[in-house]
Design a protein around this motif. Structure first.
Motif, PDB file in Angstrom:
ATOM      1  N   LEU A  33       0.825  -1.209   0.000  1.00  0.00           N
ATOM      2  CA  LEU A  33       0.000   0.000   0.000  1.00  0.00           C
ATOM      3  C   LEU A  33       0.860   1.260   0.000  1.00  0.00           C
ATOM      4  N   GLU A  34       1.949   1.244   0.751  1.00  0.00           N
ATOM      5  CA  GLU A  34       2.849   2.400   0.756  1.00  0.00           C
ATOM      6  C   GLU A  34       3.457   2.610  -0.630  1.00  0.00           C
ATOM      7  N   ALA A  35       3.842   1.518  -1.288  1.00  0.00           N
ATOM      8  CA  ALA A  35       4.420   1.628  -2.632  1.00  0.00           C
ATOM      9  C   ALA A  35       3.394   2.133  -3.630  1.00  0.00           C
ATOM     10  N   ALA A  36       2.163   1.619  -3.554  1.00  0.00           N
ATOM     11  CA  ALA A  36       1.118   2.083  -4.463  1.00  0.00           C
ATOM     12  C   ALA A  36       0.841   3.564  -4.263  1.00  0.00           C
ATOM     13  N   GLN A  37       0.838   3.994  -3.009  1.00  0.00           N
ATOM     14  CA  GLN A  37       0.609   5.411  -2.721  1.00  0.00           C
ATOM     15  C   GLN A  37       1.720   6.267  -3.325  1.00  0.00           C
ATOM     16  N   ALA A  38       2.975   5.853  -3.160  1.00  0.00           N
ATOM     17  CA  ALA A  38       4.091   6.613  -3.714  1.00  0.00           C
ATOM     18  C   ALA A  38       4.032   6.649  -5.237  1.00  0.00           C
ATOM     19  N   ALA A  39       3.675   5.532  -5.861  1.00  0.00           N
ATOM     20  CA  ALA A  39       3.611   5.481  -7.321  1.00  0.00           C
ATOM     21  C   ALA A  39       2.518   6.409  -7.852  1.00  0.00           C
ATOM     22  N   PHE A  40       1.333   6.385  -7.262  1.00  0.00           N
ATOM     23  CA  PHE A  40       0.229   7.206  -7.748  1.00  0.00           C
ATOM     24  C   PHE A  40       0.494   8.690  -7.517  1.00  0.00           C
ATOM     25  N   ILE A  41       1.023   9.046  -6.351  1.00  0.00           N
ATOM     26  CA  ILE A  41       1.282  10.465  -6.077  1.00  0.00           C
ATOM     27  C   ILE A  41       2.345  11.006  -7.028  1.00  0.00           C
ATOM     28  N   SER A  42       3.426  10.259  -7.232  1.00  0.00           N
ATOM     29  CA  SER A  42       4.468  10.720  -8.149  1.00  0.00           C
ATOM     30  C   SER A  42       3.939  10.818  -9.574  1.00  0.00           C
ATOM     31  N   ALA A  43       3.054   9.901  -9.973  1.00  0.00           N
ATOM     32  CA  ALA A  43       2.471   9.967 -11.315  1.00  0.00           C
ATOM     33  C   ALA A  43       1.591  11.210 -11.473  1.00  0.00           C
ATOM     34  N   ILE A  44       0.821  11.516 -10.453  1.00  0.00           N
ATOM     35  CA  ILE A  44      -0.052  12.701 -10.516  1.00  0.00           C
ATOM     36  C   ILE A  44       0.781  13.977 -10.624  1.00  0.00           C
ATOM     37  N   VAL A  45       1.865  14.064  -9.847  1.00  0.00           N
ATOM     38  CA  VAL A  45       2.719  15.248  -9.880  1.00  0.00           C
ATOM     39  C   VAL A  45       3.330  15.430 -11.270  1.00  0.00           C
ATOM     40  N   VAL A  46       3.676  14.336 -11.921  1.00  0.00           N
ATOM     41  CA  VAL A  46       4.271  14.417 -13.257  1.00  0.00           C
ATOM     42  C   VAL A  46       3.227  14.788 -14.302  1.00  0.00           C
ATOM     43  N   VAL A  47       2.032  14.266 -14.160  1.00  0.00           N
ATOM     44  CA  VAL A  47       1.002  14.453 -15.187  1.00  0.00           C
ATOM     45  C   VAL A  47       0.397  15.858 -15.128  1.00  0.00           C
ATOM     46  N   LEU A  48       0.307  16.459 -13.958  1.00  0.00           N
ATOM     47  CA  LEU A  48      -0.387  17.748 -13.820  1.00  0.00           C
ATOM     48  C   LEU A  48       0.144  18.839 -14.764  1.00  0.00           C
ATOM     49  N   PRO A  49       1.466  19.059 -14.880  1.00  0.00           N
ATOM     50  CA  PRO A  49       1.919  20.081 -15.844  1.00  0.00           C
ATOM     51  C   PRO A  49       1.533  19.735 -17.281  1.00  0.00           C
ATOM     52  N   LEU A  50       1.558  18.444 -17.622  1.00  0.00           N
ATOM     53  CA  LEU A  50       1.173  18.036 -18.971  1.00  0.00           C
ATOM     54  C   LEU A  50      -0.306  18.307 -19.219  1.00  0.00           C
ATOM     55  N   VAL A  51      -1.130  18.128 -18.199  1.00  0.00           N
ATOM     56  CA  VAL A  51      -2.560  18.421 -18.337  1.00  0.00           C
ATOM     57  C   VAL A  51      -2.764  19.906 -18.618  1.00  0.00           C
ATOM     58  N   GLY A  52      -1.991  20.755 -17.965  1.00  0.00           N
ATOM     59  CA  GLY A  52      -2.108  22.184 -18.216  1.00  0.00           C
ATOM     60  C   GLY A  52      -1.786  22.538 -19.656  1.00  0.00           C
ATOM     61  N   VAL A  53      -0.707  21.943 -20.194  1.00  0.00           N
ATOM     62  CA  VAL A  53      -0.355  22.208 -21.596  1.00  0.00           C
ATOM     63  C   VAL A  53      -1.429  21.652 -22.522  1.00  0.00           C
ATOM     64  N   TRP A  54      -1.917  20.459 -22.205  1.00  0.00           N
ATOM     65  CA  TRP A  54      -2.956  19.827 -23.044  1.00  0.00           C
ATOM     66  C   TRP A  54      -4.243  20.643 -23.034  1.00  0.00           C
ATOM     67  N   ALA A  55      -4.600  21.208 -21.892  1.00  0.00           N
ATOM     68  CA  ALA A  55      -5.840  21.972 -21.787  1.00  0.00           C
ATOM     69  C   ALA A  55      -5.786  23.268 -22.587  1.00  0.00           C
ATOM     70  N   THR A  56      -4.597  23.781 -22.845  1.00  0.00           N
ATOM     71  CA  THR A  56      -4.455  25.026 -23.612  1.00  0.00           C
ATOM     72  C   THR A  56      -4.025  24.765 -25.051  1.00  0.00           C
ATOM     73  N   ASP A  57      -4.350  23.565 -25.563  1.00  0.00           N
ATOM     74  CA  ASP A  57      -4.054  23.197 -26.953  1.00  0.00           C
ATOM     75  C   ASP A  57      -2.558  23.226 -27.236  1.00  0.00           C
ATOM     76  N   GLY A  58      -1.771  22.821 -26.241  1.00  0.00           N
ATOM     77  CA  GLY A  58      -0.330  22.797 -26.451  1.00  0.00           C
ATOM     78  C   GLY A  58       0.160  21.574 -27.186  1.00  0.00           C
ATOM     79  N   PHE A  59      -0.673  20.542 -27.332  1.00  0.00           N
ATOM     80  CA  PHE A  59      -0.290  19.327 -28.034  1.00  0.00           C
ATOM     81  C   PHE A  59      -1.093  19.200 -29.326  1.00  0.00           C
TER      82      PHE A  59
END
Length: 443
Positions: free
Chosen positions: A23-49
């Motif tokens: 459970l600790e490993a799953a929590q670390a994996a999901f949180i780190s994935a969210i932190v990485v994805v959030l900036p990409l979501v911002g670029v995607w939302a503004t038609d950056g891709f």
């Protein structure tokens, strides 16, 4: 099975240690994935891709998550050079600043698992955590691979365990208080069984290793100061690149985050630059304290701080590793564990000879340790951007290690030699302060 208990003594639900680790490993994996994805979501939302599909965004986020863990990505069907012919390249340049995210999450998980486990049971929690994290990496590699980005599933499963495992071990050690307690070994009892000569030799080697670490970390800190000064000095050039890109507020913010992700890499680049070994920013390029010769570079603002041409005062940077060696030599003197010098003075009565030999040996030993650490950092920080000339980026590990070892060794000899005078001056100042305080008290 062990009942968990928090600091207040309140007990929760029974949970096997391997499940808690998972459970600790799953929590670390999901949180780190969210932190990485959030900036990409911002670029995607503004038609950056160009590709607006959510599936493409998710795969790009998974590929970025693997990259920050050190998993190389093979880029296929990209244009290389000026021929504009499809080819392939390896993207292996790791943003070490972003790698700190899963490392710190694993550090927190390691502390929590060590707090919940007895020494002989900690392996159960670690095993559960490693299995879950490896499965998460393998699943991410399987889902996110495309014809354009080829991912080795074996690498995706095993390489993320390096940063995650180091964080877990360091966090568990922080909670245990010592390495011996972490692995269930009574270090005091084990040392008591050894001979006095073995303990002296162990103290000497241990102190020299610590001094080498001090020298390496001092070199890194001085390189960070050098990088900060360079960025401030060329701040107008960096701003000019930002203005030329015209990425907008969100695009500029994401670009800044990406540059911060590579900030530790740049510090290690500066470390290699200060040793004289230099670094490369593409095939056939070289950047060093005596001059810089690089080809066309991508429009990355921080690269505007790169010194260009011949540098009249660049050779002064070579003094930084020497200063780090002086600090390490003085630190070793204050440890008082130079038992090799004591043993040598017993065997050979010529003190002028034994003092010189032991000090030179000490400089070579500590310099070699610092050089190995610096070479390892250079190897981690370098990589390939996978496209065109940018397949060689970063310092050369071997030459960085050799130059750093030589310069730190010179500094250690100087620091150990002048250390007694520094100690004497410090003691004299303390005595003067005590005398002044006594006079004021009885005035």
């Amino acid at each position: 099975m062990k009942l968990r208990a928090d600091q207040t003594g309140n007990r929760g639900l029974p949970m096997p240690l391997w499940l808690q680790g998972g459970l600790e490993a799953a929590q670390a994996a999901f949180i780190s994935a969210i932190v990485v994805v959030l900036p990409l979501v911002g670029v995607w939302a503004t038609d950056g891709f160009q590709d607006r599909n959510v599936d493409s965004l998710a795969r790009l986020g998974g590929q970025a998550w693997l990259l920050i863990h050190g998993v190389p990505l093979e880029l296929a069907h990209v244009n290389i050079g000026t021929a504009a012919q499809p080819g392939s390249g390896l993207l292996s340049l790791i943003p070490l600043g972003l790698t700190l995210i899963p490392f710190l999450l694993a550090w927190r998980a390691g502390r929590r698992l060590a707090r919940a486990s007895y020494t002989d049971q900690l392996w159960q929690a670690f095993l559960g955590a490693f299995v879950v994290y490896a499965a998460f990496g393998a699943a991410t590699g399987f889902v996110c691979r495309t014809p354009e980005v080829v991912i080795n599933l074996w690498f995706a499963m095993t390489i993320p365990l390096i940063s995650f495992g180091l964080g877990m071990i360091v966090g568990a050690r922080r909670e245990a208080g010592s390495w011996s307690r972490l692995i269930g070994v009574d270090a005091v009892a084990w040392l008591a069984k050894t001979s006095q000569h073995s303990r002296w030799a162990g103290s000497y080697v241990g102190s020299a290793l610590k001094a080498g670490f001090v020298a390496a970390m001092a070199s890194v800190c001085l390189a960070a100061v050098l990088l900060a000064v360079t960025i401030v000095w060329h701040w107008t050039d960096i701003i000019a690149v930002y203005e030329g890109i015209q990425a907008g507020a969100l695009g500029g913010a994401v670009l800044t985050i990406a540059q911060l992700g590579f900030l530790p890499n740049l510090v290690i680049f500066a470390l290699s630059w200060s040793t004289g070994a230099g670094f490369s920013l593409g095939v056939g390029s070289a950047a060093g304290p005596l001059g810089t010769a690089v080809g066309p570079l991508p429009a990355v603002p921080v690269l505007g701080a790169l010194p260009a041409g011949q540098l009249d005062a660049g050779a002064m940077a070579l003094a930084l590793p020497v200063i780090a060696g002086i600090l390490a030599g003085w630190w070793f003197l204050r440890e008082g564990e130079n038992h090799f010098d004591e043993w040598l003075s017993i065997k050979i009565k010529a003190r002028w000879f034994t003092a010189a030999v032991s000090t030179l040996f000490l400089g070579a030993f500590i310099g070699a340790v610092a050089g190995l650490l610096g070479g390892a950092l250079a190897w981690i920080a370098r990589g390939s951007a996978g496209i065109g000339r940018l397949t060689e980026i970063g310092p050369h590990p071997l030459w960085t290690a050799v130059w750093l070892a030589a310069e730190v060794g010179i500094g250690v000899v100087i620091g150990y030699a002048v250390g007694p005078w520094l100690e004497r001056s410090q003691k004299q100042r303390e005595a003067n302060l005590d005398e002044a305080a006594y006079d004021d008290e009885h005035a």
